[in-house]
Scaffold this motif. Sequence first.
Motif, PDB file in Angstrom:
ATOM      1  N   UNK A  96      -6.937 -10.647   0.654  1.00 36.46           N
ATOM      2  CA  UNK A  96      -7.033  -9.426   1.445  1.00 36.46           C
ATOM      3  C   UNK A  96      -6.185  -8.312   0.829  1.00 36.46           C
ATOM      4  N   UNK A  97      -4.949  -8.642   0.471  1.00 37.77           N
ATOM      5  CA  UNK A  97      -4.063  -7.646  -0.131  1.00 37.77           C
ATOM      6  C   UNK A  97      -4.622  -7.155  -1.457  1.00 37.77           C
ATOM      7  N   UNK A  98      -5.154  -8.077  -2.282  1.00 36.89           N
ATOM      8  CA  UNK A  98      -5.693  -7.684  -3.579  1.00 36.89           C
ATOM      9  C   UNK A  98      -6.856  -6.717  -3.450  1.00 36.89           C
ATOM     10  N   UNK A  99      -7.764  -6.988  -2.510  1.00 37.91           N
ATOM     11  CA  UNK A  99      -8.904  -6.085  -2.321  1.00 37.91           C
ATOM     12  C   UNK A  99      -8.450  -4.713  -1.838  1.00 37.91           C
ATOM     13  N   UNK A 100      -7.524  -4.694  -0.875  1.00 40.01           N
ATOM     14  CA  UNK A 100      -7.031  -3.426  -0.340  1.00 40.01           C
ATOM     15  C   UNK A 100      -6.290  -2.637  -1.420  1.00 40.01           C
ATOM     16  N   UNK A 101      -5.420  -3.318  -2.181  1.00 36.85           N
ATOM     17  CA  UNK A 101      -4.625  -2.636  -3.198  1.00 36.85           C
ATOM     18  C   UNK A 101      -5.505  -2.110  -4.317  1.00 36.85           C
TER      19      UNK A 101
END
Length: 256
Positions: A158-163
């Motif tokens: 989730x963090x990777x996609x958002x970042x």
Amino acid sequence: MSAPTGFRDALARLASAQKTAKGAPAYSRFVNRKLGRLLAAVAYVVGLTPNQVTAISAAFTFTGIALIALVDPAPWLGAAVCLALVAGYAFDAADGQLARLRGGGSKSGEYLDHMVDSAKISALHLAVLVSWYRFADLERPAYLLVPVGFTVVAAVMFFGMILKDLLARAHRAATGAPAPAAAAPSTLRSLLVIPTDYGLLCVAFLTLGFPAVFVPLYVLIFLGNLLFLLAASVKWYREVGALDAASADRRQAVLR
């Protein structure tokens, strides 16, 4: 453009104002977005705000998560958890659609939506860990490491996609580069990435009361997410590296 005049008008406008389906897994693309569209039209008619819809989504989702952790698994529980999670996911799709129908979302609304999402993706797997520890007669205690690993994988993904998206938007804002053209969605890709589909995970909890089915199914979904994250992390790193290269080329062009 005038505001929608009722449910049918709202539904028609939502049908033509959907986000790109590129990369969306099958359940999210073919089922959840349609459910979200219906709920968004209803929410518009009754006068709900996007943040209120987000709150409804959270109420359903965290009720389902609490049931997983607190109640001894049984067939009825699996059905209740599945319904709660599916409803929560549908309302999660509805809040953004309602925001677009009302003329555009807000940064605070996007923040709230992402905070709820980040909480649920970790809490869900920790609830499975608690349930297995309290109620499951696991052949191997090492199975308890699976929901722990799933918590890490889900949070990092989730963090990777958002970042990645945030860095791309910042790059475009700094350089004036246009947003990439939306590619045509691929049905085959939607099917191939279905192990990463949160909707599939919601439906999988229908088998919660049947550990001989749920445990291996949950493990398989975890492995699918792990493999996807490993491959996607390399792809995302290269995409962000391409932004660095584009920025360097732009600086060199300015210095010439």
